[in-house]
Scaffold this motif. Sequence first.
Motif, PDB file in Angstrom:
ATOM      1  N   LEU A   1       1.405   0.615  12.674  1.00 45.37           N
ATOM      2  CA  LEU A   1       0.304  -0.055  11.982  1.00 45.37           C
ATOM      3  C   LEU A   1       0.810  -1.127  11.025  1.00 45.37           C
ATOM      4  CD1 LEU A   1      -1.948   3.044  11.208  1.00 45.37           C
ATOM      5  CD2 LEU A   1      -2.495   1.173  12.767  1.00 45.37           C
ATOM      6  N   THR A  35      -8.425   0.173  10.897  1.00 45.50           N
ATOM      7  CA  THR A  35      -8.050   1.576  10.916  1.00 45.50           C
ATOM      8  C   THR A  35      -8.379   2.236   9.584  1.00 45.50           C
ATOM      9  OG1 THR A  35      -6.221   3.133  11.202  1.00 45.50           O
ATOM     10  CG2 THR A  35      -5.699   1.036  10.175  1.00 45.50           C
ATOM     11  N   HIS A  49      -6.873  -3.677   7.332  1.00 44.68           N
ATOM     12  CA  HIS A  49      -6.029  -3.765   8.530  1.00 44.68           C
ATOM     13  C   HIS A  49      -6.753  -4.548   9.608  1.00 44.68           C
ATOM     14  CE1 HIS A  49      -3.460  -2.523  11.894  1.00 44.68           C
ATOM     15  NE2 HIS A  49      -2.568  -2.212  10.978  1.00 44.68           N
ATOM     16  N   ALA A  62      -0.078  -5.079  11.158  1.00 46.34           N
ATOM     17  CA  ALA A  62      -0.709  -5.748  10.004  1.00 46.34           C
ATOM     18  C   ALA A  62       0.130  -6.878   9.439  1.00 46.34           C
ATOM     19  CB  ALA A  62      -0.981  -4.726   8.896  1.00 46.34           C
ATOM     20  N   TRP A  81      -3.657  -3.811   3.740  1.00 47.04           N
ATOM     21  CA  TRP A  81      -2.528  -3.684   4.663  1.00 47.04           C
ATOM     22  C   TRP A  81      -1.637  -4.920   4.719  1.00 47.04           C
ATOM     23  CZ3 TRP A  81      -0.183   0.160   7.247  1.00 47.04           C
ATOM     24  CH2 TRP A  81      -0.831   1.400   7.310  1.00 47.04           C
ATOM     25  N   TYR A 106       2.373   5.026  11.416  1.00 51.53           N
ATOM     26  CA  TYR A 106       2.257   4.183  10.227  1.00 51.53           C
ATOM     27  C   TYR A 106       3.178   2.971  10.325  1.00 51.53           C
ATOM     28  CZ  TYR A 106      -0.175   8.217   8.241  1.00 51.53           C
ATOM     29  OH  TYR A 106      -1.059   9.233   8.010  1.00 51.53           O
TER      30      TYR A 106
END
Length: 813
Positions: free
Chosen positions: A156, A85, A81, A160, A127, A153
């Motif tokens: 994230l 993370t 990522h 990404a 990711w 999530y």
Amino acid sequence: MRGMHLPDEDVEAEGWDRLRAVLELDSRLDHVLNPPAGPAFKSRDAFIDDANAASKNMKQGQDFPKLLVFKDTHRFPQRGHVSDTKAEPSFIAAFEEHWYESKTNEQPTPVPTTATIEPDNKKHVIWPCIRLAGEDASKSNTKRGQEQHAATYLDLLLVARPDFRGGFGLLLTETHMVIMVAVGGSPSILHFPFSWTGDYARRAGHALVYRLYDPGRWLDPEIQSEEAEGQTNACGETSARMDQSQGVATPTAGERVFISDYSYVYGSCTFGTRTHVFIHRPSSKSPNDIKPARRAPKVVKLQLCRRNIRFSEVDILHKIHLNGGIPGVVRLACHERLPSIVPDREQFRLGLEQEGIPFMSIKTPLQMLMVAYDALETTRILHDECDILHRDISKGNVLFVPPSTVPDFRSPVSMSGEKSGPSVDTDESPPSPSATISAQDDAALAETSNRNSGSAVDESSPLHGKFAQEELSSGSNDSVNAAPPLREEKGPKEGTKYAFIASLLGHSRDVRETSTLIIDFNRSEDLGGEPRNENHALDRTGTPIFIARALQEGRPMPLANTGTVLANMPKAHPSYQTQFPERCEQFHMCEEDQLVVKRDSRTSRDFRHTLHHDAESIFWLIFYWTLMACPAAKAKDESEKAAELIPSHVWTPLQSVQGRNGLVKGAMIQQCDIHPSYQSLFLLAEEMLSFLIVDPHWLSADDPRSHPRYIHECFQRAIFTFVSDHLKDEFMYCQTSDIGRRIREESTTPSLSVTSSEARFAVPLLPDVPKAVPRHAPTVLPYPVTFVIGRRARRAENEDEVGVFHLYKDFWH
């Protein structure tokens, strides 16, 4: 799930219609979304098996080239990522070829589950290849925060995947399947809950699988990963091949031209000003090393900005560099403004000429203080000469450009044109993968340093006689210009209005030479310009921990009941006084007269962001670096290991205005709270804090201490004197480790830049921070500065993915 309304059949039917509309699934896909046979999607425990069965059927029926695979990945952190993370989604969907087995010896044992598709150990996907990351409520210790984890999530994922305009999340509970849909730049996440016992969970499950296969308009056609080169993407466009012999692209009809060899290195603020940064890292045979007038910009920044923003970053940078430019400020090479699928936002694409490494990656106190001093000088010049306030000084927006030679004042400095100290060898010492923008080789560094230093121009320049200038080469503002010819350096002159610290210390003959690079002017203000939108008031902006206390509080910092004594301005170092006689004369009275400011002080000035607030942000930048600094040498005993921990009574106050105000008043930190190797820096921090006790807002207009440059002057005198007095001390050259000091207690402090209008949705999406914190991204997930997946390391883990993105060249128009 507690707190969630359980929809009845009518509500679910309405939710299904809304989901179909959002996903743009028309009636022609009914046979795909509700096939006569196939998985039922009737329980949480069987979801993985059902999703994989639907995926296999869909691949065969729709002739998709790759197989989408769902797997239970609980307690398996996924790598690669951009924020580094260590998040552990409960389950992931990715194409079969992107799954790989971790090469590490230690792997957590996954929780036993019946929802598995094969007894293998391939539980990892980088990711940039993940298409869905979800939360299984049964895998959480408590029900609290399950929806927040699922939203995190999704956040994230969108950080990404800059090639996704929007994304999908999933939360599985005992009673419901909740599909989550978000669009980058929009502050809201749509939730579509479907009961396992209802009639629509099956259709919703198939709809989700279909859109993961074929994102449609959810995929940004302007960005394409390297693995798709030469293949038709979801929007029917293909990448064109470069004619390397001609040095130009020769696209055929219907094709788009890509710039290749861009690495995605930074992403932030998914639900606000969604930002992605790409760095050009060409290979030795890169087709982009073409004619100088058409060379690829070093940095490409994509950002969603509000349509009614008062000042655009493009306008700000054009004004700054209109008559030759300001050293230490990033240069704009090209730009384009595009519409966005978010109604109230538009996307800016900026091509930038320079790159650097993050402030927190600076290795020694000397380099850190030199960068901080020059950041003060640069913001001072921007205010005085261009009427520009940056308004978001933070560890991500002040970069370090390593010079061609590193100053080492422990050895004699030759002023005959050669500089002492070792040269920077980026081949032998590659930049940390944490760098927001990595340094290039020696030649590129020398070029960047020379371009920052510049030299004189014609006398018509508004800054002529204040410091040397350089002209941009002729051409359109929206095209990439060739680098201007380098001119002979000039030595520092007495009485120069501006000069950077390298020349003041005798390390350079050029008053313009600086290793500081200030970026991200999207929140800046042009004090003398015409705003794009008169009706849109400026938000009080900044980055938590670094934002000035008064701005975070929304009012001037209050005075004590009994009055507050304002410290005298420090006397100027002789070298500083020789260089800046006008500055010293302007603030001469402040060196002698002590001022007591009483609580009943009144001022008619409106409270607003001013230059001294940016100066305070630079102080917090210095303090943060000092607090996090840990020597590279390994701890030898328990006492040295204990010194690597930041006391909670120091760290916790940084999270609030009240706590930082306590630090300013000297109530919450002592010299022993700094690592012993860097405790000498505490003396400087203590002196700088004394100038922040009284908010300049309360001072009368005729008092020179109320001048916008007053705090800058105090700080620059203090830093320059401290550096001059300790030039030969060993601690100034003590190398820091890549991993900073650890924090005793976890924190959930966001690092993204937030405005008052964005704060409501930015903070709740942040997961807890691990106790061991990388120095380049301390305590700030999922919005740390950067992480770059090195090609060699990445291929060692997974040969199938390179993770380099391509950007279209036609945005140069």
